[in-house]
Design an enzyme around this catalytic site. Structure first.
Site, mmCIF file in Angstrom:
data_model
loop_
_atom_site.group_PDB
_atom_site.id
_atom_site.type_symbol
_atom_site.label_atom_id
_atom_site.label_comp_id
_atom_site.label_asym_id
_atom_site.label_seq_id
_atom_site.Cartn_x
_atom_site.Cartn_y
_atom_site.Cartn_z
ATOM 1 N N LYS A 63 0.819 -1.212 0.000
ATOM 2 C CA LYS A 63 0.000 0.000 0.000
ATOM 3 C C LYS A 63 0.864 1.279 0.000
ATOM 4 O O LYS A 63 2.053 1.245 0.349
ATOM 5 C CB LYS A 63 -0.953 -0.036 1.205
ATOM 6 C CG LYS A 63 -2.053 -1.107 1.056
ATOM 7 C CD LYS A 63 -3.019 -1.064 2.243
ATOM 8 C CE LYS A 63 -4.178 -2.030 2.054
ATOM 9 N NZ LYS A 63 -5.092 -2.020 3.236
ATOM 10 N N TYR A 112 -12.539 -2.677 -3.709
ATOM 11 C CA TYR A 112 -13.166 -2.588 -2.381
ATOM 12 C C TYR A 112 -14.690 -2.514 -2.452
ATOM 13 O O TYR A 112 -15.326 -1.989 -1.548
ATOM 14 C CB TYR A 112 -12.615 -1.366 -1.642
ATOM 15 C CG TYR A 112 -11.230 -1.593 -1.051
ATOM 16 C CD1 TYR A 112 -10.962 -2.696 -0.225
ATOM 17 C CD2 TYR A 112 -10.198 -0.693 -1.285
ATOM 18 C CE1 TYR A 112 -9.699 -2.895 0.324
ATOM 19 C CE2 TYR A 112 -8.927 -0.882 -0.729
ATOM 20 C CZ TYR A 112 -8.689 -1.987 0.073
ATOM 21 O OH TYR A 112 -7.443 -2.183 0.629
ATOM 22 N N PHE A 139 -15.897 4.692 6.090
ATOM 23 C CA PHE A 139 -14.498 4.976 5.751
ATOM 24 C C PHE A 139 -14.186 4.725 4.272
ATOM 25 O O PHE A 139 -13.040 4.861 3.839
ATOM 26 C CB PHE A 139 -13.548 4.148 6.629
ATOM 27 C CG PHE A 139 -13.804 2.657 6.599
ATOM 28 C CD1 PHE A 139 -13.312 1.865 5.562
ATOM 29 C CD2 PHE A 139 -14.536 2.034 7.607
ATOM 30 C CE1 PHE A 139 -13.547 0.498 5.518
ATOM 31 C CE2 PHE A 139 -14.784 0.653 7.573
ATOM 32 C CZ PHE A 139 -14.281 -0.101 6.523
ATOM 33 N N ARG A 167 -2.257 -14.356 5.114
ATOM 34 C CA ARG A 167 -3.025 -13.545 6.070
ATOM 35 C C ARG A 167 -2.402 -13.625 7.471
ATOM 36 O O ARG A 167 -2.400 -12.648 8.210
ATOM 37 C CB ARG A 167 -4.488 -14.002 6.118
ATOM 38 C CG ARG A 167 -5.279 -13.677 4.871
ATOM 39 C CD ARG A 167 -5.613 -12.209 4.719
ATOM 40 N NE ARG A 167 -6.522 -11.707 5.718
ATOM 41 C CZ ARG A 167 -7.231 -10.585 5.599
ATOM 42 N NH1 ARG A 167 -7.146 -9.852 4.481
ATOM 43 N NH2 ARG A 167 -8.005 -10.174 6.558
ATOM 44 N N THR A 185 -6.527 -6.698 10.468
ATOM 45 C CA THR A 185 -6.858 -5.467 9.733
ATOM 46 C C THR A 185 -6.482 -4.213 10.518
ATOM 47 O O THR A 185 -5.892 -3.280 9.980
ATOM 48 C CB THR A 185 -8.374 -5.454 9.439
ATOM 49 O OG1 THR A 185 -8.713 -6.645 8.724
ATOM 50 C CG2 THR A 185 -8.763 -4.231 8.628
ATOM 51 N N ARG A 208 1.588 -6.055 9.605
ATOM 52 C CA ARG A 208 0.773 -4.915 10.038
ATOM 53 C C ARG A 208 1.091 -4.520 11.482
ATOM 54 O O ARG A 208 1.092 -3.327 11.815
ATOM 55 C CB ARG A 208 -0.710 -5.233 9.872
ATOM 56 C CG ARG A 208 -1.158 -5.194 8.414
ATOM 57 C CD ARG A 208 -2.560 -5.735 8.252
ATOM 58 N NE ARG A 208 -3.131 -5.432 6.945
ATOM 59 C CZ ARG A 208 -4.287 -5.910 6.523
ATOM 60 N NH1 ARG A 208 -4.995 -6.731 7.294
ATOM 61 N NH2 ARG A 208 -4.748 -5.589 5.324
ATOM 62 N N ASN A 268 -2.361 0.323 7.089
ATOM 63 C CA ASN A 268 -1.937 -1.035 7.457
ATOM 64 C C ASN A 268 -1.028 -1.690 6.424
ATOM 65 O O ASN A 268 -0.883 -2.904 6.385
ATOM 66 C CB ASN A 268 -3.133 -1.900 7.849
ATOM 67 C CG ASN A 268 -4.173 -2.020 6.754
ATOM 68 O OD1 ASN A 268 -3.945 -1.606 5.629
ATOM 69 N ND2 ASN A 268 -5.320 -2.601 7.089
ATOM 70 N N HIS A 297 -2.124 -5.212 1.510
ATOM 71 C CA HIS A 297 -3.371 -5.947 1.277
ATOM 72 C C HIS A 297 -3.016 -7.386 0.974
ATOM 73 O O HIS A 297 -2.063 -7.656 0.229
ATOM 74 C CB HIS A 297 -4.132 -5.362 0.080
ATOM 75 C CG HIS A 297 -5.258 -6.250 -0.378
ATOM 76 N ND1 HIS A 297 -6.487 -6.253 0.229
ATOM 77 C CD2 HIS A 297 -5.316 -7.206 -1.341
ATOM 78 C CE1 HIS A 297 -7.261 -7.153 -0.363
ATOM 79 N NE2 HIS A 297 -6.570 -7.750 -1.315
ATOM 80 N N GLU A 314 -9.960 -10.793 -7.235
ATOM 81 C CA GLU A 314 -8.962 -9.719 -7.173
ATOM 82 C C GLU A 314 -7.831 -9.944 -8.172
ATOM 83 O O GLU A 314 -7.363 -8.996 -8.810
ATOM 84 C CB GLU A 314 -8.399 -9.613 -5.752
ATOM 85 C CG GLU A 314 -9.441 -9.088 -4.757
ATOM 86 C CD GLU A 314 -8.993 -9.197 -3.300
ATOM 87 O OE1 GLU A 314 -7.843 -9.639 -3.050
ATOM 88 O OE2 GLU A 314 -9.797 -8.852 -2.413
HETATM 89 P P1 DAT Z 1 -8.455 -6.587 5.276
HETATM 90 O O1 DAT Z 1 -7.649 -5.545 4.528
HETATM 91 O O2 DAT Z 1 -7.744 -7.046 6.516
HETATM 92 O O3 DAT Z 1 -8.928 -7.710 4.403
HETATM 93 P P2 DAT Z 1 -11.141 -5.519 5.116
HETATM 94 O O4 DAT Z 1 -11.253 -6.246 3.825
HETATM 95 O O5 DAT Z 1 -12.224 -5.706 6.129
HETATM 96 O O6 DAT Z 1 -9.752 -5.834 5.839
HETATM 97 O O7 DAT Z 1 -11.034 -3.945 4.858
HETATM 98 C C1 DAT Z 1 -10.256 -3.458 3.792
HETATM 99 C C2 DAT Z 1 -9.495 -2.236 4.264
HETATM 100 O O8 DAT Z 1 -10.415 -1.234 4.708
HETATM 101 C C3 DAT Z 1 -8.584 -2.457 5.468
HETATM 102 O O9 DAT Z 1 -7.322 -2.963 5.095
HETATM 103 C C4 DAT Z 1 -8.477 -1.095 6.047
HETATM 104 C C5 DAT Z 1 -9.855 -0.507 5.793
HETATM 105 N N1 DAT Z 1 -10.693 -0.680 6.986
HETATM 106 C C6 DAT Z 1 -11.352 -1.798 7.363
HETATM 107 N N2 DAT Z 1 -12.018 -1.621 8.501
HETATM 108 C C7 DAT Z 1 -11.789 -0.322 8.861
HETATM 109 C C8 DAT Z 1 -12.226 0.511 9.933
HETATM 110 N N3 DAT Z 1 -13.021 0.031 10.897
HETATM 111 N N4 DAT Z 1 -11.780 1.794 9.986
HETATM 112 C C9 DAT Z 1 -10.976 2.275 9.001
HETATM 113 N N5 DAT Z 1 -10.536 1.561 7.960
HETATM 114 C C10 DAT Z 1 -10.941 0.281 7.882
HETATM 115 MG MG MG Z 2 -10.321 -7.870 2.895
#
Ligand code: DAT
Ligand code: MG
Length: 151
Positions: free
Chosen positions: A11, A51, A59, A94, A100, A111, A125, A128, A139
């Site tokens: 990222k 996303y 967010f 993972r 996350t 992370r 973080n 990805h 993806e």
């Molecule tokens: P991951 O990246 O661990 O698969 P995710 O798919 O639930 O997590 O979310 C994608 C991204 O969105 C994550 O890397 C960071 C952001 N994100 C997720 N939950 C968040 C939150 N509660 N507040 C802010 N950003 C968030």
């Molecule tokens: Mg995810």
């Protein structure tokens, strides 16, 4: 045991802080095979597709700016995309990547070691990794052409 592929994105916060090499070192130490790697110009369309499951989250808008490099002033919205292959690579990566929320991530994970939450509440973080088989397949198709995967 299934042979899988997973999408990894380094990222923009990691690019900005020049820790791409440190992160790849950890990924490479996993022993999994690298089968795809390229710099991608992240359009708004690509970011929103990537996303799409999170489009109703509060967010979401900042998440799109983040992955496009706009929060970190990355020229040309470029990001490094990788594909790794191997047995249970999705869940194994993972584990290496960590939770996350970087404050909750185990400190021995990528992370946990390198991520942070800004005072504005932005999760930075650093990486990805696809969450499951369905996400990984979707993806990889989104980010790579078939002939860019070398296996
Ligand atoms: P991951 O990246 O661990 O698969 P995710 O798919 O639930 O997590 O979310 C994608 C991204 O969105 C994550 O890397 C960071 C952001 N994100 C997720 N939950 C968040 C939150 N509660 N507040 C802010 N950003 C968030
Ligand atoms: Mg995810």
């Amino acid at each position: 045991m299934a042979i899988e592929k997973t999408l990894i994105l380094i990222k923009p916060d990691a690019a900005k802080r020049k820790i791409t090499g440190l992160i790849i070192d950890r990924l490479e130490n996993s022993g999994f095979e690298l089968v795809g790697a390229k710099l991608v110009r992240v359009t708004k369309e690509l970011a929103e597709k990537h996303y799409e499951a999170l489009k109703d989250q509060p967010f979401f808008e900042n998440l799109i700016k983040y992955i496009m490099g706009e929060l970190h002033g990355i020229a040309n919205n470029k990001i490094l995309a990788l594909v790794y292959k191997g047995e249970n690579v999705i869940s194994e990566m993972r584990k290496i990547v960590g939770s996350t929320n970087p404050e909750q991530a185990d400190p021995t994970t990528i992370r946990g070691a390198f991520g942070r939450i800004t005072t504005k509440g932005q999760f930075e973080n650093v990486i990805h990794a696809s969450g499951n088989k369905e996400d990984a397949e979707r993806e990889i198709k989104l980010w790579f052409k078939d002939d860019e995967i070398i296996e």
